[in-house]
Design a protein around this motif. Sequence first.
Motif, PDB file in Angstrom:
ATOM      1  N   LEU A   1      52.800  26.140 -98.726  1.00 41.72           N
ATOM      2  CA  LEU A   1      54.105  25.964 -99.359  1.00 41.72           C
ATOM      3  C   LEU A   1      54.755  27.304 -99.681  1.00 41.72           C
ATOM      4  N   LEU A   2      53.958  28.293-100.032  1.00 42.77           N
ATOM      5  CA  LEU A   2      54.512  29.621-100.279  1.00 42.77           C
ATOM      6  C   LEU A   2      55.083  30.218 -99.000  1.00 42.77           C
ATOM      7  N   ARG A   3      54.401  30.007 -97.871  1.00 41.77           N
ATOM      8  CA  ARG A   3      54.914  30.514 -96.597  1.00 41.77           C
ATOM      9  C   ARG A   3      56.211  29.809 -96.192  1.00 41.77           C
ATOM     10  N   LEU A   4      56.359  28.564 -96.604  1.00 35.83           N
ATOM     11  CA  LEU A   4      57.483  27.742 -96.138  1.00 35.83           C
ATOM     12  C   LEU A   4      58.598  27.638 -97.170  1.00 35.83           C
ATOM     13  N   ARG A   5      58.561  28.454 -98.204  1.00 46.38           N
ATOM     14  CA  ARG A   5      59.456  28.267 -99.342  1.00 46.38           C
ATOM     15  C   ARG A   5      60.927  28.450 -98.998  1.00 46.38           C
ATOM     16  N   ASP A   6      61.227  29.163 -97.909  1.00 45.79           N
ATOM     17  CA  ASP A   6      62.624  29.396 -97.562  1.00 45.79           C
ATOM     18  C   ASP A   6      63.159  28.383 -96.563  1.00 45.79           C
ATOM     19  N   LEU A   7      62.341  27.446 -96.111  1.00 45.13           N
ATOM     20  CA  LEU A   7      62.809  26.464 -95.133  1.00 45.13           C
ATOM     21  C   LEU A   7      63.624  25.369 -95.821  1.00 45.13           C
ATOM     22  N   PRO A   8      64.690  24.892 -95.192  1.00 46.50           N
ATOM     23  CA  PRO A   8      65.521  23.858 -95.810  1.00 46.50           C
ATOM     24  C   PRO A   8      64.913  22.466 -95.725  1.00 46.50           C
ATOM     25  N   ASN A   9      63.826  22.292 -94.972  1.00 46.77           N
ATOM     26  CA  ASN A   9      63.261  20.958 -94.761  1.00 46.77           C
ATOM     27  C   ASN A   9      61.857  20.810 -95.337  1.00 46.77           C
ATOM     28  N   VAL A  10      61.525  21.668 -96.309  1.00 46.76           N
ATOM     29  CA  VAL A  10      60.261  21.573 -97.045  1.00 46.76           C
ATOM     30  C   VAL A  10      60.582  21.731 -98.527  1.00 46.76           C
ATOM     31  N   PRO A  11      60.130  20.799 -99.387  1.00 51.12           N
ATOM     32  CA  PRO A  11      60.417  20.939-100.822  1.00 51.12           C
ATOM     33  C   PRO A  11      59.930  22.287-101.355  1.00 51.12           C
TER      34      PRO A  11
ATOM     35  N   ARG B   1      56.199  30.311 -89.033  1.00 48.70           N
ATOM     36  CA  ARG B   1      55.698  30.943 -90.252  1.00 48.70           C
ATOM     37  C   ARG B   1      54.186  30.817 -90.368  1.00 48.70           C
ATOM     38  N   GLY B   2      53.540  30.409 -89.278  1.00 49.41           N
ATOM     39  CA  GLY B   2      52.084  30.361 -89.262  1.00 49.41           C
ATOM     40  C   GLY B   2      51.492  29.178 -89.979  1.00 49.41           C
ATOM     41  N   VAL B   3      52.191  28.044 -89.985  1.00 47.41           N
ATOM     42  CA  VAL B   3      51.697  26.816 -90.624  1.00 47.41           C
ATOM     43  C   VAL B   3      51.721  25.686 -89.601  1.00 47.41           C
TER      44      VAL B   3
ATOM     45  N   ALA C   1      52.179  38.970-107.428  1.00 47.95           N
ATOM     46  CA  ALA C   1      53.461  39.578-107.047  1.00 47.95           C
ATOM     47  C   ALA C   1      54.649  38.858-107.669  1.00 47.95           C
ATOM     48  N   ARG C   2      54.359  37.845-108.488  1.00 49.87           N
ATOM     49  CA  ARG C   2      55.379  37.067-109.199  1.00 49.87           C
ATOM     50  C   ARG C   2      56.376  36.432-108.239  1.00 49.87           C
ATOM     51  N   ARG C   3      55.845  35.936-107.109  1.00 45.33           N
ATOM     52  CA  ARG C   3      56.702  35.283-106.130  1.00 45.33           C
ATOM     53  C   ARG C   3      57.409  34.068-106.709  1.00 45.33           C
ATOM     54  N   LEU C   4      56.749  33.363-107.630  1.00 47.35           N
ATOM     55  CA  LEU C   4      57.347  32.151-108.184  1.00 47.35           C
ATOM     56  C   LEU C   4      58.417  32.452-109.224  1.00 47.35           C
ATOM     57  N   ASP C   5      58.567  33.736-109.581  1.00 49.80           N
ATOM     58  CA  ASP C   5      59.673  34.090-110.467  1.00 49.80           C
ATOM     59  C   ASP C   5      61.004  34.015-109.730  1.00 49.80           C
ATOM     60  N   GLU C   6      60.943  34.094-108.389  1.00 47.13           N
ATOM     61  CA  GLU C   6      62.142  33.892-107.588  1.00 47.13           C
ATOM     62  C   GLU C   6      62.462  32.405-107.624  1.00 47.13           C
ATOM     63  N   ASN C   7      63.692  32.056-107.909  1.00 43.28           N
ATOM     64  CA  ASN C   7      64.066  30.649-108.030  1.00 43.28           C
ATOM     65  C   ASN C   7      65.113  30.278-106.990  1.00 43.28           C
ATOM     66  N   PRO C   8      64.682  29.993-105.758  1.00 45.81           N
ATOM     67  CA  PRO C   8      65.654  29.574-104.741  1.00 45.81           C
ATOM     68  C   PRO C   8      66.276  28.235-105.111  1.00 45.81           C
ATOM     69  N   LEU C   9      67.461  27.997-104.614  1.00 48.18           N
ATOM     70  CA  LEU C   9      68.121  26.724-104.877  1.00 48.18           C
ATOM     71  C   LEU C   9      67.282  25.575-104.338  1.00 48.18           C
ATOM     72  N   PRO C  10      67.287  24.432-105.025  1.00 50.07           N
ATOM     73  CA  PRO C  10      66.570  23.267-104.498  1.00 50.07           C
ATOM     74  C   PRO C  10      67.132  22.843-103.145  1.00 50.07           C
ATOM     75  N   VAL C  11      66.329  22.140-102.367  1.00 53.58           N
ATOM     76  CA  VAL C  11      66.816  21.594-101.105  1.00 53.58           C
ATOM     77  C   VAL C  11      67.886  20.537-101.414  1.00 53.58           C
ATOM     78  N   PRO C  12      68.756  20.220-100.451  1.00 60.86           N
ATOM     79  CA  PRO C  12      69.920  19.359-100.735  1.00 60.86           C
ATOM     80  C   PRO C  12      69.601  18.004-101.340  1.00 60.86           C
TER      81      PRO C  12
ATOM     82  N   ARG D   1      65.306  16.508 -84.729  1.00 56.96           N
ATOM     83  CA  ARG D   1      65.206  17.176 -86.030  1.00 56.96           C
ATOM     84  C   ARG D   1      63.747  17.442 -86.396  1.00 56.96           C
ATOM     85  N   ILE D   2      62.839  16.534 -86.015  1.00 51.34           N
ATOM     86  CA  ILE D   2      61.418  16.767 -86.266  1.00 51.34           C
ATOM     87  C   ILE D   2      60.941  17.987 -85.487  1.00 51.34           C
ATOM     88  N   GLU D   3      61.394  18.111 -84.251  1.00 51.37           N
ATOM     89  CA  GLU D   3      60.993  19.267 -83.444  1.00 51.37           C
ATOM     90  C   GLU D   3      61.462  20.571 -84.091  1.00 51.37           C
ATOM     91  N   GLU D   4      62.674  20.588 -84.616  1.00 51.62           N
ATOM     92  CA  GLU D   4      63.179  21.795 -85.283  1.00 51.62           C
ATOM     93  C   GLU D   4      62.305  22.165 -86.474  1.00 51.62           C
TER      94      GLU D   4
END
Length: 298
Positions: A147-157, A236-238, A38-49, A225-228
């Motif tokens: 990692l694919l499931r968590l790609r939109d989270l701000p606290n996972v690379p 996300r099922g992980v 599905a070419r999910r990796l063609d989407e290039n979200p901004l890196p985490v801070p 913050r760990i709990e969040e």
Amino acid sequence: MNPELRRALDRGLRRVPGMDSATRLLAARLETVRALLARRLDENPLPVPDAVTPSEIPSVAELGPGDRVLAELDQDGFAFAIHPADVAFFNRRSEKMPRLRYRLHIVLHRGYVCVRKRFIGQPRNAPLDAHIFALLGLFFYNEAAALLRLRDLPNVPRIRGIQLTTRTLFLDYVRGRTLQHLVAERGEKVLDIDLAPLGQLFDPDRDRREIEAFAQGGGDAYRGRIEEIVRAMNARGVAPLDVKLGNVLVGEKTGALYWVDFERAALEGTPRYRERLTEHHDLVNRWFGLSLPGDGGA
């Protein structure tokens, strides 16, 4: 699927040696391949801070931003620079502790500074089934799917690349120190390099010492913050089962927390997920003193 039917199927699978792991491998592999098709990796979200950018690497000014290896990460998560200009940026100790199950390098990859994680197998003393499923790619596909499931989270690379033939993952390099590093800096002997002279890396007492040192050394500042992060991953099922101080990173730029290492995570939709989710919550409670709702029984 009907809950009663799912429980009956799970009970049946448990009676067949290796079937549980084989089913998890199949599910993670299918999920990963579908994402690539599905070419999910063609989407290039901004890196985490706290992700490092090429402009921060000293040798880029001399050699340019083309793809190459920048540094090696050892068993304790410390970096060792390849180019002399980068030593001051990466190196924080002089002695390197070789990795056991995979090779970790910091690389320039398609315009990003990434950790390249290449799976190579299990230590010789690992159980036979661990060797077999490592050979079949269980841990590689499991981490890729998580990692694919968590790609939109701000606290996972962010995952940036997957190479199926070499079983290699690329994810944003977050510069910082793990909670285990912070405990070690206070004088606790909790790193693998501390145990190497004893002839084995497994120390039954180490977990207890880490947990106590974290609790006594300011763990309250991190628990909320760990709990969040845990709740967001679970949503996300992980459910990571390798819960420890060494898998929570404190970003150097912002002080934000990041969860790393998902090769042994439980994924929703695979056998015994609810049971493993409860195990995950028990581990989070043990390590970080967080009481999360029980989700067992399915």
